[in-house]
Structures are given as structure tokens and as C-alpha cells.
Design a protein around this motif. Structure first.
Motif, mmCIF file in Angstrom:
data_model
loop_
_atom_site.group_PDB
_atom_site.id
_atom_site.type_symbol
_atom_site.label_atom_id
_atom_site.label_comp_id
_atom_site.label_asym_id
_atom_site.label_seq_id
_atom_site.Cartn_x
_atom_site.Cartn_y
_atom_site.Cartn_z
ATOM 1 N N VAL A 68 -11.202 10.164 -26.993
ATOM 2 C CA VAL A 68 -9.823 9.675 -26.957
ATOM 3 C C VAL A 68 -9.609 8.818 -25.717
ATOM 4 O O VAL A 68 -8.834 7.853 -25.728
ATOM 5 N N GLU A 69 -10.322 9.146 -24.638
ATOM 6 C CA GLU A 69 -10.190 8.381 -23.396
ATOM 7 C C GLU A 69 -10.615 6.932 -23.596
ATOM 8 O O GLU A 69 -9.967 6.004 -23.073
ATOM 9 N N TRP A 70 -11.672 6.734 -24.365
ATOM 10 C CA TRP A 70 -12.094 5.355 -24.645
ATOM 11 C C TRP A 70 -11.066 4.647 -25.528
ATOM 12 O O TRP A 70 -10.810 3.447 -25.364
ATOM 13 N N ILE A 71 -10.491 5.357 -26.464
ATOM 14 C CA ILE A 71 -9.430 4.771 -27.279
ATOM 15 C C ILE A 71 -8.294 4.286 -26.381
ATOM 16 O O ILE A 71 -7.786 3.159 -26.520
ATOM 17 N N GLU A 72 -7.885 5.136 -25.430
ATOM 18 C CA GLU A 72 -6.777 4.803 -24.531
ATOM 19 C C GLU A 72 -7.085 3.556 -23.710
ATOM 20 O O GLU A 72 -6.216 2.694 -23.515
ATOM 21 N N GLN A 73 -8.345 3.424 -23.256
ATOM 22 C CA GLN A 73 -8.703 2.256 -22.455
ATOM 23 C C GLN A 73 -8.753 0.992 -23.309
ATOM 24 O O GLN A 73 -8.269 -0.073 -22.901
ATOM 25 N N LEU A 74 -9.312 1.116 -24.517
ATOM 26 C CA LEU A 74 -9.512 -0.081 -25.334
ATOM 27 C C LEU A 74 -8.216 -0.626 -25.932
ATOM 28 O O LEU A 74 -8.075 -1.846 -26.099
ATOM 29 N N VAL A 75 -7.260 0.246 -26.273
ATOM 30 C CA VAL A 75 -6.015 -0.275 -26.847
ATOM 31 C C VAL A 75 -5.242 -1.119 -25.833
ATOM 32 O O VAL A 75 -4.387 -1.930 -26.213
ATOM 33 N N ALA A 76 -5.542 -0.927 -24.557
ATOM 34 C CA ALA A 76 -4.885 -1.708 -23.507
ATOM 35 C C ALA A 76 -5.688 -2.949 -23.136
ATOM 36 O O ALA A 76 -5.283 -3.687 -22.227
ATOM 37 N N THR A 77 -6.809 -3.163 -23.831
ATOM 38 C CA THR A 77 -7.675 -4.301 -23.514
ATOM 39 C C THR A 77 -7.349 -5.483 -24.423
ATOM 40 O O THR A 77 -7.368 -5.332 -25.650
ATOM 41 N N PRO A 78 -7.041 -6.652 -23.881
ATOM 42 C CA PRO A 78 -6.741 -7.823 -24.712
ATOM 43 C C PRO A 78 -7.913 -8.164 -25.644
ATOM 44 O O PRO A 78 -9.073 -8.073 -25.244
ATOM 45 N N ALA A 103 -20.055 -4.760 -35.053
ATOM 46 C CA ALA A 103 -19.766 -3.411 -34.576
ATOM 47 C C ALA A 103 -20.597 -3.182 -33.315
ATOM 48 O O ALA A 103 -21.823 -3.354 -33.332
ATOM 49 N N VAL A 104 -19.946 -2.825 -32.237
ATOM 50 C CA VAL A 104 -20.629 -2.727 -30.944
ATOM 51 C C VAL A 104 -20.351 -1.368 -30.305
ATOM 52 O O VAL A 104 -19.288 -0.776 -30.493
ATOM 53 N N ILE A 105 -21.330 -0.912 -29.553
ATOM 54 C CA ILE A 105 -21.178 0.352 -28.825
ATOM 55 C C ILE A 105 -21.428 0.088 -27.344
ATOM 56 O O ILE A 105 -20.502 -0.077 -26.562
ATOM 57 N N GLY A 106 -22.707 0.008 -26.963
ATOM 58 C CA GLY A 106 -23.051 -0.182 -25.552
ATOM 59 C C GLY A 106 -22.551 -1.477 -24.957
ATOM 60 O O GLY A 106 -22.294 -1.555 -23.747
ATOM 61 N N ALA A 107 -22.387 -2.512 -25.772
ATOM 62 C CA ALA A 107 -21.896 -3.798 -25.257
ATOM 63 C C ALA A 107 -20.516 -3.643 -24.637
ATOM 64 O O ALA A 107 -20.123 -4.445 -23.782
ATOM 65 N N VAL A 108 -19.791 -2.608 -25.048
ATOM 66 C CA VAL A 108 -18.471 -2.328 -24.486
ATOM 67 C C VAL A 108 -18.523 -1.116 -23.567
ATOM 68 O O VAL A 108 -18.095 -1.168 -22.408
ATOM 69 N N THR A 109 -19.078 -0.007 -24.059
ATOM 70 C CA THR A 109 -19.011 1.240 -23.293
ATOM 71 C C THR A 109 -19.907 1.233 -22.055
ATOM 72 O O THR A 109 -19.684 2.025 -21.133
ATOM 73 N N LYS A 110 -20.901 0.364 -22.019
ATOM 74 C CA LYS A 110 -21.793 0.282 -20.859
ATOM 75 C C LYS A 110 -21.532 -0.954 -20.011
ATOM 76 O O LYS A 110 -22.260 -1.231 -19.052
ATOM 77 N N ALA A 111 -20.503 -1.702 -20.366
ATOM 78 C CA ALA A 111 -20.197 -2.937 -19.644
ATOM 79 C C ALA A 111 -19.593 -2.637 -18.271
ATOM 80 O O ALA A 111 -18.796 -1.705 -18.118
ATOM 81 N N ASP A 146 -17.641 -4.741 -16.753
ATOM 82 C CA ASP A 146 -16.276 -5.249 -16.861
ATOM 83 C C ASP A 146 -15.927 -5.271 -18.351
ATOM 84 O O ASP A 146 -16.296 -6.196 -19.070
ATOM 85 N N VAL A 147 -15.245 -4.236 -18.815
ATOM 86 C CA VAL A 147 -14.948 -4.099 -20.236
ATOM 87 C C VAL A 147 -14.094 -5.256 -20.739
ATOM 88 O O VAL A 147 -14.352 -5.818 -21.806
ATOM 89 N N LYS A 148 -13.084 -5.632 -19.987
ATOM 90 C CA LYS A 148 -12.194 -6.720 -20.396
ATOM 91 C C LYS A 148 -12.973 -8.016 -20.594
ATOM 92 O O LYS A 148 -12.794 -8.717 -21.600
ATOM 93 N N GLN A 149 -13.868 -8.346 -19.655
ATOM 94 C CA GLN A 149 -14.650 -9.578 -19.766
ATOM 95 C C GLN A 149 -15.640 -9.494 -20.916
ATOM 96 O O GLN A 149 -15.858 -10.475 -21.643
ATOM 97 N N SER A 150 -16.240 -8.337 -21.105
ATOM 98 C CA SER A 150 -17.195 -8.164 -22.193
ATOM 99 C C SER A 150 -16.518 -8.369 -23.550
ATOM 100 O O SER A 150 -17.062 -9.032 -24.439
ATOM 101 N N VAL A 151 -15.322 -7.802 -23.727
ATOM 102 C CA VAL A 151 -14.586 -7.969 -24.981
ATOM 103 C C VAL A 151 -14.251 -9.435 -25.213
ATOM 104 O O VAL A 151 -14.388 -9.963 -26.334
ATOM 105 N N GLU A 152 -13.837 -10.120 -24.169
ATOM 106 C CA GLU A 152 -13.517 -11.551 -24.291
ATOM 107 C C GLU A 152 -14.758 -12.345 -24.686
ATOM 108 O O GLU A 152 -14.706 -13.208 -25.577
ATOM 109 N N ASP A 153 -15.897 -12.047 -24.038
ATOM 110 C CA ASP A 153 -17.131 -12.773 -24.341
ATOM 111 C C ASP A 153 -17.598 -12.494 -25.772
ATOM 112 O O ASP A 153 -18.058 -13.411 -26.477
#
Length: 586
Positions: free
Chosen positions: A392-402, A563-571, A573-580
Motif C-alpha cells: 500500500v505504501e508504494w500505491i501511496e507514493q505512485l498516486v502522487a507521482t505525475p 508493465a514495469v517493476i524494478g524500473a520504478v521500485t528500484k529507481a 528518482d521515481v518521478k524522473q523514471s516515470v517521466e522517462d
């Protein structure tokens, strides 16, 4: 290092008109495999025929057939064998004896017995009997016990059984009886529709009650496949968990029917195409086992009998769609290449009598939405990336990520219903407030109870279990989107049969995030899947997409979502990774 082509035999008659028999077989072997298989022939009879019919048949001495087989076996050992017309009891006994010797030779030396596909040519497409009872008896007793698959058409199945097959239930019962004759699997070809109106006429004659219904298979060509439990276990990823594409459960392989008379050679072509497709898969498996250094392709190395039947049906259907008249009579099926379009790729139908299956919530890809500049066929758009997380913690972080529009939640640390339900409810509250779609992996019951989830994603084994509990109807009634995983051609056919919201393919590349029972698919399989899936169903790629550069080549291959896992959870800078990642998938 590339291995030599796989050898495929055709033991059949010659059609001087070039549309059926060994002529059709050899064309299918070469064109379907694009040269990956080499066809050899042992001729059982010679015919003088053209598109209007057969005028004469000549059978060479049985000793000459024996010599053909022995000479071939001594130099060009086959991976697969197709057996076609055996016009006499002597020919059937000779082929049966050769197959028995082949099995005896390799029963103790660890050698690989070739796949044997028997097309019991007894009744022509027009319904005329071609062999006598002696030949039929010899074929059943001497050849069927060595067959991995027998492929009678409807008329031939009726000849084997001694009764009419008028309904889907008749076909299923008949296939089980033919299976009991000794073959490991039976495919009753459905080019001939099952007419309920015909049932009225026939059943009145024998006193059974009947009702006047429409043709239950109108618009479709449906083949029924049943396999022994032992045969269906070959290549199965999880031995103790069934899939919808498992042949032991009995499956209907469905494609659109073309109303045309230009179908000469379809039965010969289908059986040889099955043998060829299986040989392609075996060649792929052996390449890695022999240490050639060739990296094998997941869908191809997973090409077992059900997959081969799906590929062969697509090949024949494509050939029928292109058929033209060459002479005064019906034209032959056209030999094209490995299946490459969604129109002719079959689905596995849950119900042979159903004319249509309700689709799940339709969603469009981001790219369709942008290209059409409107809602196109669906007001709902799937994001360019689908992060998969387990807390749930990852859900909370990702919903706030553009840039995050969809998230999939999976559960790796618990199977407790109450715990999973609580996590789904908390995750859904977060996603709903942020306008993000929440997908739940596997746990469809909890997702429905939690309410307000957007979609469910199931693997093949979980989808089969869901069907057994009536779950697909419940998911559909709840208005949820539905995504399904695929790894092989038969799994793709099973996915198409339920009309999902999206289809995923994986693993595209090697991954350590999950114990996957299939080899990496590679980019060419992504391209192929995109061609085989209808354009209105988004393709999601998963597995080994660890950064934006990899995501870009996956997008270029045709996937609309990664569908990505480590590309986000191991990044870092999560925000920059999602943008890229979003930019790469644009």
C-alpha cells in the motif's frame, strides 16, 4: 550457429492437380516454416486428377513404400511425420509396422520418437467414401496406436464411429470414443457446420425428439480437440494447475468461416501444418539443449501440440480466405506463410454453441486516443506504463507521482483473504482520490467485494480456476476491466476467447522478479503478437523492461503499454523514471 531445417515426412498420396496430398503437404511444410523445416515424401498412391475430380488411382507395390520409408529413415530422420491416405489394408499395415519398429528402436536408446499426425483420409470433402472397411480396420488397429494426433473431418469421424455427429455434444462424445481407439489426441475438424435443422430430419427418422434450431456453428469453423492426460502434460508450465488451453479438458478451436468452394486440400494442409509447427518448436527446444548458442524464443520453444493446432488452423484459414478458382472445379487452399494477422488467428471458445461472448470493459491505448483525438471506441484509456507493486505504501507514493494513470497491486507475502481485502480497500481509496486506475492481480473475489477497483489481471491458471467458479461472469457483471497474461500461441487463443480488455505478453526479456516457466519472448514475438491481436485490444509487454531505453524498443515493436517493476521500485528518482518511461512509450 543456425541449426539445419527440421525434417518432416509426409506419407500420403499424390494429387496430380497439385491441390491436395503430398503436393499440398510439401508446400505447407516449406511455407509455414519459412524454410525452417524440410519436407520428405513417401508416396502411397498416384492419382490422375484435376480440379474437377479423380479419374484414376494407381497404388505402387507395398514393398516400394517400405523401401521409400527405410531409405528416408536411414539418412533423413524426421522430427514429425504426417500420415495421409492409406487406400488399402496392406498399406495401412505397412505404415503401422514401420511406426512400431521406429518406436521399438528408440524405446531403449533414449532417442526421440517423431510426432505422428494421422489424417485418416476415408471420406472426401463432398462426402464420398474413399477406402473400404478392411483399410479402415487396419488403420485403427495398426496405425492409431502410434498416433500422437488423429485429425478426421466430420464425415470421417462419423465413418469411424458408425453414426452421425449432429451437435457439439455429439462431437465431444465421438472424439472421446475415437481417443479410446488408441491415439493420444483427436482433432475433429469443423469445416462442416453442425446443423440443428439437419438434426430435425435425421432424428425423426430414428425416433428421437428434436427441436428446430438454427445452425449452432453458423459463421464459425470450429475444431474440437481432446487429448489424453499424459499427452496434454507435455510442455505444461504448472503440472497440477489446469489452463483453458489444456487439451485434456476438451477445447473448441474457433475461427471465422469463409463461404467459399475453394477449399481443396484443407484437410491435408491442416495435418501437415500441425506436424510442421510442432517440428519448429522441437527444433527450437533442441537448439538450446544441444548448445548451439542460439537463444531460443519463448513462444516458439513452447510450441506443443495445442499450440501447433492453433497455428495450423490460422494457416489454413488464411489460405482459404485467399482461395481462387484455377480450373473448372473448386480451387485449392493457398499456401501463405506463418500466421501474421488477427482476422484468421483462432480463439478457444468456452462454449461451441455460443454465437458470441460478451466482451469485458473495452479500453483503448494511449496511442489510439492521441491518434484519433477523441474517445474512439472506448472512453477509457490505458496508460503507457503499468507499474506493478506489492504494498500500500508504494500505491501511496505512485498516486502522487505525475504521469501515473494505472497501477497493478499484487500480493507476494500473504494469501489471507481478510488481509488482502483490507489492502485492496486502502489502495482503492488512494487511487480513487487521485483518479488512478487500480488493477488487482489474481485476487478477483476480494477485488469485487472491495468495490470501486478498476480491473483484474489473471494468469492462465488463475483464469481457468476463475472460469470454474463462474468468476468471469461476476467480473463482467461488476463492470471491471480484465487483463490476461499470455506466453504461448494456445494461451493467446484462450485469451482471445474471453474478449479481454487487454492482453499481456511476457517475459519479453529475462527477468528475476518472478519464476517464469517460459523462455524470454524477444522483440520479434512482440511484433508478432501485435499482428495476431485485434487492433482494438491493447498489448501490454512485461518482463525485463528495466529502463526507458528498453521500453523504447518494446514500444517500437508494437506494445502500447509496458508493465514495469524494478524500473520504478528500484529507481533512484521515481518521478524522473516515470517521466522517462512515459516518454519512451509515447
Amino acid at each position: 550457429m543456425t541449426s539445419p531445417p527440421a525434417i518432416v515426412y509426409t506419407i500420403a498420396g499424390s494429387d496430380s492437380g497439385g491441390g491436395a496430398g503430398i503436393q499440398a503437404d510439401l508446400k505447407a511444410i516449406h511455407t509455414l516454416s519459412n524454410g525452417a523445416c524440410h519436407g520428405c515424401s513417401a508416396i502411397t498412391c498416384l492419382t490422375a486428377q484435376n480440379s474437377c475430380g479423380v479419374t484414376s488411382v494407381h497404388s505402387p507395390p507395398v514393398a516400394f513404400l517400405r523401401e521409400q520409408l527405410n531409405v528416408l529413415e536411414g539418412d533423413l530422420y524426421p522430427k514429425a511425420v504426417k500420415v495421409g491416405m492409406l487406400g488399402s489394408g496392406e498399406l495401412a499395415e505397412e505404415v503401422g509396422g514401420w511406426l512400431r519398429q521406429l518406436k521399438e528402436k528408440h524405446s531403449g536408446d533414449g532417442g526421440v520418437m517423431p510426432l505422428v499426425v494421422v489424417d485418416p483420409v476415408m471420406i472426401s470433402t463432398s462426402g464420398h467414401k474413399l477406402v473400404d472397411d478392411t483399410a479402415k480396420k487396419a488403420m485403427i488397429e495398426k496405425v492409431f496406436p502410434f498416433a500422437d494426433l488423429v485429425t478426421p473431418n466430420k464425415f470421417e469421424a462419423e465413418e469411424l464411429l458408425g453414426r452421425k455427429l449432429l451437435t457439439p455434444s455429439d462431437v465431444k462424445e465421438g472424439a472421446a470414443e475415437i481417443l479410446a481407439m488408441g491415439a493420444k489426441a483427436v482433432l475433429i475438424k469443423g469445416g462442416h457446420s453442425l446443423m440443428e435443422t439437419q438434426r430435425v430430419v435425421d432424428e425423426k427418422e430414428d425416433g428421437r425428439d428434436a427441436t428446430n434450431k438454427d445452425d449452432v456453428s453458423a459463421g464459425y469453423a470450429q475444431d474440437y480437440l481432446i487429448m489424453s492426460l499424459e499427452s496434454s502434460e507435455e510442455g505444461k508450465p504448472v503440472k497440477d494447475r489446469p489452463r483453458l488451453c489444456d487439451g485434456s479438458r476438451g477445447i473448441w478451436i474457433r475461427s471465422e468461416r469463409y463461404e467459399t468452394s475453394h477449399t481443396h486440400g484443407t484437410g491435408c494442409t491442416l495435418s501437415s501444418a500441425i506436424a510442421t509447427a510442432w517440428a519448429m518448436g522441437q527444433r527450437e527446444r533442441e537448439d538450446t539443449a544441444s548448445g548451439t548458442g542460439v537463444e531460443r524464443v519463448g513462444a516458439l520453444s513452447a510450441m506443443h501440440l495445442v499450440d501447433a493446432c492453433c497455428i495450423a488452423k490460422a494457416y489454413v484459414n488464411d489460405g482459404i480466405s485467399k482461395g481462387v478458382q484455377l480450373g473448372k472445379g473448386p480451387g485449392p487452399v493457398v499456401h501463405t506463410g506463418f500466421p501474421n494477422n488477427s482476422q484468421n488467428f483462432p480463439s478457444i471458445a468456452l462454449d461451441a454453441s455460443s454465437s458470441s461472448t460478451p466482451a469485458f470493459l473495452p479500453i483503448q491505448s494511449y496511442h489510439t486516443s492521441v491518434a484519433s483525438n477523441c474517445m474512439a471506441y472506448s472512453p477509457v484509456t490505458l496508460g503507457r506504463i503499468l507499474p506493478i507493486v506489492d504494498t500500500v505504501e508504494w500505491i501511496e507514493q505512485l498516486v502522487a507521482t505525475p504521469g501515473i494513470t494505472d497501477i497493478q497491486l499484487r500480493f507476494k507475502d500473504t494469501s489471507d483473504y481478510a488481509t488482502i481485502l483490507d489492502r485492496i480497500k486502502r489502495s482503492q481509496q488512494l487511487c480513487k482520490s487521485a483518479g488512478v486506475h487500480l488493477w488487482i492481480n489474481d485476487h478477483w473475489k476480494e477485488a469485487i467485494e472491495a468495490g470501486d477497483c478498476f480491473g483484474i489481471h489473471l494468469g492462465q491458471e488463475d483464469m481457468a480456476a476463475c472460469v470454474e467458479e463462474g468468476g468471469l461472469e461476476k467480473i463482467r457483471s461488476a463492470g471491471l476491466a480484465f487483463g490476461v497474461s499470455t506466453h504461448s500461441y494456445s494461451e493467446l487463443s484462450a485469451a482471445l476467447g474471453v474478449y479481454p480488455s487487454y492482453i499481456s505478453l511476457g517475459p519479453v526479456f529475462q527477468t528475476a522478479s518472478k519464476d517464469v516457466k517460459f523462455d524470454p519472448q524477444g522483440l520479434e514475438t512482440v511484433r508478432q503478437w501485435r499482428r495476431l491481436i485485434p487492433a482494438n485490444i491493447p498489448l501490454v509487454a512485461i518482463g525485463g523492461i528495466s529502463n526507458a531505453d528498453i521500453a523504447k524498443v518494446v514500444r517500437e515493436a508494437g506494445a502500447e503499454c509496458a508493465a514495469v517493476i524494478g524500473a520504478v521500485t528500484k529507481a533512484k528518482d521515481v518521478k524522473q523514471s516515470v517521466e522517462d518511461l512515459n516518454n519512451a512509450m509515447s
